[in-house]
Design an enzyme around this catalytic site. Structure first.
Site, PDB file in Angstrom:
ATOM      1  N   HIS A  58       0.775  -1.260   0.018  1.00 41.16           N
ATOM      2  CA  HIS A  58       0.000  -0.113   0.040  1.00 41.16           C
ATOM      3  C   HIS A  58       0.977   1.327  -0.163  1.00 41.16           C
ATOM      4  CE1 HIS A  58      -3.037   2.767   1.656  1.00 41.16           C
ATOM      5  NE2 HIS A  58      -3.876   2.061   1.386  1.00 41.16           N
TER       6      HIS A  58
ATOM      7  N   ASP B  53       2.641  -4.496   8.230  1.00 46.49           N
ATOM      8  CA  ASP B  53       1.234  -3.860   8.168  1.00 46.49           C
ATOM      9  C   ASP B  53       0.206  -4.781   8.159  1.00 46.49           C
ATOM     10  OD1 ASP B  53      -1.224  -2.550   7.121  1.00 46.49           O
ATOM     11  OD2 ASP B  53       0.035  -1.995   5.229  1.00 46.49           O
TER      12      ASP B  53
ATOM     13  N   GLN C 196      -5.144  -5.645   6.752  1.00 44.93           N
ATOM     14  CA  GLN C 196      -5.930  -6.372   6.111  1.00 44.93           C
ATOM     15  C   GLN C 196      -5.658  -7.835   6.627  1.00 44.93           C
ATOM     16  OE1 GLN C 196      -7.966  -5.657   3.826  1.00 44.93           O
ATOM     17  NE2 GLN C 196      -7.374  -3.485   3.815  1.00 44.93           N
TER      18      GLN C 196
ATOM     19  N   LYS D 111     -11.158  -1.114  10.282  1.00 43.76           N
ATOM     20  CA  LYS D 111     -11.356  -2.470   9.305  1.00 43.76           C
ATOM     21  C   LYS D 111     -11.844  -3.640  10.130  1.00 43.76           C
ATOM     22  CE  LYS D 111      -7.732  -0.739   5.893  1.00 43.76           C
ATOM     23  NZ  LYS D 111      -8.599  -0.356   4.932  1.00 43.76           N
TER      24      LYS D 111
ATOM     25  N   CYS E 124      -4.877   2.213  -3.885  1.00 41.89           N
ATOM     26  CA  CYS E 124      -3.425   2.739  -3.297  1.00 41.89           C
ATOM     27  C   CYS E 124      -2.432   1.642  -3.431  1.00 41.89           C
ATOM     28  CB  CYS E 124      -3.857   3.021  -1.882  1.00 41.89           C
ATOM     29  SG  CYS E 124      -4.861   4.305  -1.527  1.00 41.89           S
TER      30      CYS E 124
END
Length: 422
Positions: A139, A216, A219, A242, A380
């Site tokens: 991202h 990261d 997700q 999220k 992104c």
């Protein structure tokens, strides 16, 4: 490109309801509304999940009966709000299996969490010629901060290539590692492809060179449990919105020894212990990195989101989402005009695709007319789209509150779009 479908699911009669999906869906008010005269089918969970009424009601209750600024007040409301806020820090610590709540920093989101490490750790510890490794599937939030700090510190940014299926080239990664590698910053699960990266192996290899690892996890956590101590990850970043929580709130986990060694990211209230015009003494962890009035209401509401997840066996949620992914993958693959983007063997509940010679925005517009919410564009991840030679994709991303009817609606919508646009 053929899409790997695992586990195999045959037909609509197959049941993958390991829990009461109807009862779960009743907890989410928005799932019972209409869009353009059709029942809402929400398949944009990768951008932001919907919120159960328990989270919404907790935020409302805070503003109705408990609101006060925290940490510095001696009156009842301030103490009550402080206790509720810090209880969520403890809950987050337990959810991640961190060693101490001192390792849990509240931020505005994954983006700020990564920027905090780039600015605080990067500016303090990077030197000319040092190297940071990212991947092709990152991202923008995990590319741009490192570009900025590398330019400032005259360090170098290295990029792990990927296969056409959307999997990391692990041999190339090992070749990139060297004594100059200071940090590896990677997405745990790709937002654009759904690829689940082999993070345990990545951490092991990076640590052989004394390099730190930041993941990261924006997700990943919506789809799986994460144990930061078992992984031995150095930094882990994610966003509340999220995973059923409010917007404007994120978390950065960092090993206490690392956070102790890093200078503050911002200056102001709460991050100080003593201020004079000659010198400021900084507060202890985690408050050293939390300047100003924090996002109190959203943090407290996020505690209810964690409680919601904890009420389930995570393996049941994962199995349900994997069933949706497999069923959707199989049904979509029968549409001749489909071109899948990202077919890794190990995937979370994300399917990215295009219709041949059709712009993804056009597909998304037709789906929206049918009440089906998907994401279209580059997500992104422009360098990733450049790798595939495309401008973007249609992305359907699933959550545990989705059901087979949602998938059937998506299939019907894509078939209609194909008939109209081709």
């Amino acid at each position: 490109m053929n899409l790997s479908v695992q586990p195999e699911i045959s037909g609509k009669a197959t049941s993958f309801r390991e829990f009461d999906i109807k009862k779960i869906r009743n907890d989410f008010p928005v799932l019972h509304r209409e869009v353009n005269g059709n029942p809402l089918v929400y398949l944009d969970n990768g951008a932001s999940s919907q919120k159960p009424k328990q989270v919404i009601e907790r935020m409302a209750r805070y503003y109705e009966y408990e609101h006060a600024n925290i940490h510095r007040g001696v009156h009842h409301l301030s103490q009550r709000a402080t206790d509720a806020y810090e209880q969520v820090r403890e809950a987050t610590c337990n959810y991640l299996n961190a060693e101490s709540s001192r390792e849990i920093l509240f931020t505005r989101g994954t983006t700020e969490s990564i920027n905090l490490v780039a600015c605080s750790w990067g500016r303090h510890f990077l030197s000319e010629g040092d190297e940071i490794i990212v991947s092709t599937m990152e991202h923008h939030s995990n590319i741009v901060p490192w570009q900025m700090v590398c330019e400032e510190r005259e360090a170098k940014l290295k990029v792990i290539p990927i296969s056409i299926e959307g999997e990391l080239d692990m041999e190339a990664f090992q070749n990139l590692l060297s004594e100059r590698t200071r940090l590896v910053s990677l997405v745990h699960v790709s937002n654009a492809l759904g690829t689940i990266n082999p993070v345990q192996e990545i951490i092991r290899l990076a640590h052989q060179y004394d390099a730190l690892v930041l993941l990261d996890g924006a997700q990943a956590l919506p789809h799986m449990k994460v144990d930061v101590r078992a992984m031995d990850v150095d930094f882990y970043a994610f966003s509340a919105h999220k995973m059923l929580g409010p917007t404007g709130l994120g978390v950065l986990y960092g090993k206490e020894s690392l956070l102790d060694s890093m200078p503050p990211y911002q200056g102001g209230g709460e991050m100080i212990q003593r201020v004079t015009f000659e010198k400021t003494i900084y507060n202890e962890l985690p408050f050293k990195f939390e300047a100003g009035t924090p996002n109190i209401a959203d943090t407290i509401a996020f505690g209810s989101a964690l409680e919601y997840y904890d009420a389930f066996d995570q393996s049941e949620l994962t199995a349900h989402e994997q069933g949706l992914l497999a069923y959707a993958s199989k049904q979509l693959s029968q549409i001749d005009s489909i071109e899948f983007v990202g077919t890794a063997n190990d995937k979370a509940g994300v399917i990215s695709f295009n219709l041949k010679n059709v712009h993804p925005f056009d597909v998304g517009t037709i789906l929206d007319q049918m009440g089906i919410a998907v994401r279209t564009g580059h997500h992104c991840t422009q360098p990733l789209m450049d790798f595939y030679g495309i401008t973007g994709t249609v992305r359907a991303s699933f959550a545990f509150y989705n059901n087979q009817d949602d998938i059937d609606a998506l299939i019907g919508g894509v078939e209609k779009a194909s008939a109209i646009l081709l």
